[in-house]
Design a protein around this motif. Structure first.
Motif, mmCIF file in Angstrom:
data_model
loop_
_atom_site.group_PDB
_atom_site.id
_atom_site.type_symbol
_atom_site.label_atom_id
_atom_site.label_comp_id
_atom_site.label_asym_id
_atom_site.label_seq_id
_atom_site.Cartn_x
_atom_site.Cartn_y
_atom_site.Cartn_z
ATOM 1 N N TYR A 42 0.829 -1.205 0.000
ATOM 2 C CA TYR A 42 0.000 0.000 0.000
ATOM 3 C C TYR A 42 0.867 1.260 0.000
ATOM 4 O O TYR A 42 0.551 2.239 -0.671
ATOM 5 C CB TYR A 42 -0.911 0.030 1.225
ATOM 6 C CG TYR A 42 -2.084 -0.917 1.178
ATOM 7 C CD1 TYR A 42 -2.558 -1.446 -0.008
ATOM 8 C CD2 TYR A 42 -2.731 -1.280 2.346
ATOM 9 C CE1 TYR A 42 -3.625 -2.309 -0.044
ATOM 10 C CE2 TYR A 42 -3.817 -2.139 2.333
ATOM 11 C CZ TYR A 42 -4.262 -2.648 1.126
ATOM 12 O OH TYR A 42 -5.329 -3.492 1.110
ATOM 13 N N THR A 43 1.954 1.222 0.736
ATOM 14 C CA THR A 43 2.864 2.365 0.777
ATOM 15 C C THR A 43 3.468 2.628 -0.593
ATOM 16 O O THR A 43 3.574 3.776 -1.025
ATOM 17 C CB THR A 43 3.968 2.127 1.816
ATOM 18 O OG1 THR A 43 3.362 1.932 3.097
ATOM 19 C CG2 THR A 43 4.931 3.290 1.889
ATOM 20 N N ALA A 44 3.829 1.562 -1.291
ATOM 21 C CA ALA A 44 4.371 1.722 -2.645
ATOM 22 C C ALA A 44 3.308 2.292 -3.587
ATOM 23 O O ALA A 44 3.618 3.149 -4.431
ATOM 24 C CB ALA A 44 4.886 0.382 -3.165
ATOM 25 N N CYS A 45 2.064 1.837 -3.442
ATOM 26 C CA CYS A 45 0.978 2.382 -4.276
ATOM 27 C C CYS A 45 0.783 3.866 -4.010
ATOM 28 O O CYS A 45 0.605 4.661 -4.943
ATOM 29 C CB CYS A 45 -0.331 1.651 -3.987
ATOM 30 S SG CYS A 45 -0.384 -0.053 -4.544
ATOM 31 N N ASN A 46 0.807 4.246 -2.739
ATOM 32 C CA ASN A 46 0.621 5.653 -2.395
ATOM 33 C C ASN A 46 1.780 6.508 -2.888
ATOM 34 O O ASN A 46 1.573 7.636 -3.348
ATOM 35 C CB ASN A 46 0.440 5.811 -0.887
ATOM 36 C CG ASN A 46 -0.885 5.263 -0.423
ATOM 37 O OD1 ASN A 46 -1.860 5.258 -1.158
ATOM 38 N ND2 ASN A 46 -0.926 4.774 0.801
ATOM 39 N N ALA A 70 -5.933 13.646 -16.003
ATOM 40 C CA ALA A 70 -4.680 13.105 -15.477
ATOM 41 C C ALA A 70 -4.855 12.640 -14.034
ATOM 42 O O ALA A 70 -4.351 11.585 -13.635
ATOM 43 C CB ALA A 70 -3.578 14.158 -15.555
ATOM 44 N N ALA A 71 -5.600 13.418 -13.252
ATOM 45 C CA ALA A 71 -5.860 13.034 -11.863
ATOM 46 C C ALA A 71 -6.715 11.783 -11.800
ATOM 47 O O ALA A 71 -6.526 10.925 -10.939
ATOM 48 C CB ALA A 71 -6.522 14.186 -11.119
ATOM 49 N N ALA A 76 -7.155 6.017 -10.729
ATOM 50 C CA ALA A 76 -7.497 4.678 -11.212
ATOM 51 C C ALA A 76 -6.307 3.732 -11.080
ATOM 52 O O ALA A 76 -6.461 2.572 -10.688
ATOM 53 C CB ALA A 76 -7.958 4.752 -12.665
ATOM 54 N N THR A 77 -5.121 4.241 -11.386
ATOM 55 C CA THR A 77 -3.920 3.419 -11.247
ATOM 56 C C THR A 77 -3.675 3.053 -9.790
ATOM 57 O O THR A 77 -3.342 1.907 -9.466
ATOM 58 C CB THR A 77 -2.695 4.169 -11.812
ATOM 59 O OG1 THR A 77 -2.962 4.519 -13.168
ATOM 60 C CG2 THR A 77 -1.444 3.331 -11.734
ATOM 61 N N MET A 82 -3.847 -0.893 -5.353
ATOM 62 C CA MET A 82 -4.335 -1.290 -4.028
ATOM 63 C C MET A 82 -5.095 -2.615 -4.106
ATOM 64 O O MET A 82 -4.975 -3.464 -3.218
ATOM 65 C CB MET A 82 -5.234 -0.207 -3.441
ATOM 66 C CG MET A 82 -4.524 1.073 -3.138
ATOM 67 S SD MET A 82 -3.791 1.019 -1.523
ATOM 68 C CE MET A 82 -3.361 2.709 -1.291
ATOM 69 N N ALA A 83 -5.890 -2.794 -5.159
ATOM 70 C CA ALA A 83 -6.625 -4.049 -5.321
ATOM 71 C C ALA A 83 -5.667 -5.223 -5.496
ATOM 72 O O ALA A 83 -5.880 -6.314 -4.950
ATOM 73 C CB ALA A 83 -7.572 -3.948 -6.508
#
Length: 98
Positions: A42-46, A70-71, A76-77, A82-83
Motif C-alpha cells: 500500500y505504501t508503494a501504491c501511495n 490526469a488526476a 485509477a492506477t 491497491m486491489a
C-alpha cells in the motif's frame, strides 16, 4: 547508614529486564507477515500516486479526481494497485503458518 540510590535504581532496572526477558517466548510470524507485506505494498501504491500527481503538476491530497483526466488516471492506477495488494495479501493469509 549509607544510601546508594544509583545502585538501587540499577538493581531494580536489572531485575525488571531479567523479568521481562524471562516472559518472552519464541513465536512464528504467520499471518502477521502478510499484514506487513500488504502495508508495504500500500505504501508503494501511495508513493506511486503522489509521484503520478506531481508529474501532472498536481498536489496529492489537494487536487481530487475533479482536477482533470490526469488526476483520474492517477486515481485509477492507485486503485488497481491497491486491489492487487489486497489480492496478494489474501493469498498469503490463507497460506499455512509454519
Amino acid at each position: 547508614m549509607v544510601n546508594f540510590p544509583r545502585v538501587a535504581a540499577s538493581a531494580s532496572l536489572l531485575f525488571f529486564l531479567l523479568l521481562l526477558t524471562s516472559m518472552m517466548e519464541p513465536t512464528s510470524a504467520g499471518p502477521i507477515v502478510a499484514g506487513g507485506g500488504i502495508a508495504m505494498c500500500y505504501t508503494a501504491c501511495n508513493a506511486g500516486y503522489v509521484t503520478c500527481m506531481l508529474g501532472c503538476g498536481l498536489i496529492a491530497g489537494v487536487a481530487g479526481p475533479l482536477a482533470g483526466p490526469a488526476a483520474v488516471a492517477c486515481s485509477a492506477t492507485q486503485g488497481s494497485c491497491m486491489a492487487a495488494c489486497t489480492a496478494g495479501g489474501l493469498v498469503t493469509l490463507v497460506a499455512p503458518t509454519p
